[in-house]
Design a protein around this motif. Structure first.
Motif, PDB file in Angstrom:
ATOM      1  N   UNK A  40      22.223 -34.481 -75.826  1.00  0.00           N
ATOM      2  CA  UNK A  40      21.339 -34.860 -75.389  1.00  0.00           C
ATOM      3  C   UNK A  40      21.601 -35.665 -74.326  1.00  0.00           C
ATOM      4  N   UNK A  41      22.381 -37.111 -75.375  1.00  0.00           N
ATOM      5  CA  UNK A  41      22.829 -38.425 -74.668  1.00  0.00           C
ATOM      6  C   UNK A  41      24.130 -37.812 -73.479  1.00  0.00           C
ATOM      7  N   UNK A  42      24.880 -37.100 -73.974  1.00  0.00           N
ATOM      8  CA  UNK A  42      26.050 -36.603 -73.459  1.00  0.00           C
ATOM      9  C   UNK A  42      25.527 -36.653 -72.115  1.00  0.00           C
ATOM     10  N   UNK A  43      24.992 -35.467 -72.503  1.00  0.00           N
ATOM     11  CA  UNK A  43      24.292 -34.325 -71.114  1.00  0.00           C
ATOM     12  C   UNK A  43      23.617 -35.847 -70.297  1.00  0.00           C
ATOM     13  N   UNK A  48      27.185 -40.967 -64.909  1.00  0.00           N
ATOM     14  CA  UNK A  48      27.522 -42.235 -65.358  1.00  0.00           C
ATOM     15  C   UNK A  48      28.608 -41.927 -65.113  1.00  0.00           C
ATOM     16  N   UNK A  49      29.633 -41.691 -66.278  1.00  0.00           N
ATOM     17  CA  UNK A  49      30.784 -41.311 -67.018  1.00  0.00           C
ATOM     18  C   UNK A  49      31.384 -40.711 -65.701  1.00  0.00           C
ATOM     19  N   UNK A  57      33.541 -37.050 -75.228  1.00  0.00           N
ATOM     20  CA  UNK A  57      34.158 -35.984 -75.928  1.00  0.00           C
ATOM     21  C   UNK A  57      33.628 -36.455 -77.113  1.00  0.00           C
ATOM     22  N   UNK A  58      32.411 -35.386 -77.233  1.00  0.00           N
ATOM     23  CA  UNK A  58      31.539 -34.808 -77.992  1.00  0.00           C
ATOM     24  C   UNK A  58      32.355 -33.932 -79.306  1.00  0.00           C
ATOM     25  N   UNK A  59      33.033 -35.074 -80.460  1.00  0.00           N
ATOM     26  CA  UNK A  59      33.658 -34.138 -80.683  1.00  0.00           C
ATOM     27  C   UNK A  59      34.437 -33.291 -81.977  1.00  0.00           C
ATOM     28  N   UNK A  60      32.251 -33.241 -82.412  1.00  0.00           N
ATOM     29  CA  UNK A  60      32.402 -32.866 -83.401  1.00  0.00           C
ATOM     30  C   UNK A  60      30.805 -32.180 -84.119  1.00  0.00           C
ATOM     31  N   UNK A  79      22.651 -46.956 -75.505  1.00  0.00           N
ATOM     32  CA  UNK A  79      22.781 -47.812 -75.266  1.00  0.00           C
ATOM     33  C   UNK A  79      23.960 -47.529 -75.987  1.00  0.00           C
ATOM     34  N   UNK A  80      24.655 -47.411 -76.931  1.00  0.00           N
ATOM     35  CA  UNK A  80      26.128 -47.358 -77.458  1.00  0.00           C
ATOM     36  C   UNK A  80      27.000 -46.479 -76.728  1.00  0.00           C
ATOM     37  N   UNK A  81      26.636 -45.512 -76.479  1.00  0.00           N
ATOM     38  CA  UNK A  81      27.636 -44.591 -75.023  1.00  0.00           C
ATOM     39  C   UNK A  81      27.225 -45.246 -73.965  1.00  0.00           C
ATOM     40  N   UNK A  82      26.671 -45.317 -73.205  1.00  0.00           N
ATOM     41  CA  UNK A  82      26.214 -46.139 -71.925  1.00  0.00           C
ATOM     42  C   UNK A  82      27.291 -47.036 -72.130  1.00  0.00           C
TER      43      UNK A  82
END
Length: 183
Positions: A40-43, A48-49, A57-60, A79-82
């Motif tokens: 959900x966060x990647x989506x 922004x990315x 890249x959601x590795x696993x 927060x961390x991914x952003x």
């Protein structure tokens, strides 16, 4: 419009940090699939990315579940991914992965950005802490995101940390005890 948006984010961050520090934030702890939350966060952060030409890249996926408040975990990971996206150069990659260590499940966010100056390491999770406090800094923010993430993590029984070397990117991690039932 952008200034109003930033002001709204600042107000929400201030309210969250005050609730956390006063011990008045409530948590709905349930078995949660961290992989689904990370998806959900990647989506949510894909735009922004893309605007910064950074690959997510959601590795696993993790088969384990953790006992957390799903919305608060999403807030931590956002927060961390952003931050990883904001501090990455165009053409860089931000990876999200999972590691199981005994009874703990660790979520790892790694970027290829400039890394964090060792002089800033001790203050990184403090309120309003920013390595570059100038108006011309690389990434805009309130300086509350990592402090909020740390408090949320700890109040849900987890741990948070990072490893960073200038010029070699950063790796932030958050971990929680696993539980048997996937939610």
């Amino acid at each position: 419009s952008n200034n109003s948006q930033r002001l709204g984010l600042l107000i929400n961050d201030l309210l969250d940090i005050e609730k956390l520090m006063a011990g008045r934030m409530t948590f709905d702890l349930q078995p949660v699939s961290p992989g689904r939350v990370a998806q959900a966060v990647v989506h949510d952060l894909q735009q922004l990315a893309a605007s910064r030409r950074v690959e997510l890249d959601l590795r696993s996926q993790s088969a384990s579940a953790i006992q957390v408040d799903a919305l608060r975990l999403q807030q931590i990971l956002t927060n961390l991914v952003g931050n990883a996206i904001k501090f990455s150069d165009a053409g860089g990659r931000v990876s999200i992965g999972f590691e199981e260590a005994g009874q703990w499940l660790r979520i790892v966010i790694e970027d290829q950005g400039p890394g964090i100056d060792p002089a800033f390491h001790e203050r990184i999770f403090q309120r309003f802490a920013q390595a570059d406090g100038s108006d011309q800094r690389r990434a805009q923010g309130t300086g509350l995101g990592l402090a909020i993430s740390k408090e949320l993590t700890e109040q849900m029984g987890g741990r948070i940390g990072f490893v960073s070397t200038p010029g070699q990117g950063s790796l932030f991690w958050v971990e929680f005890p696993g539980c048997r039932t996937e939610g």
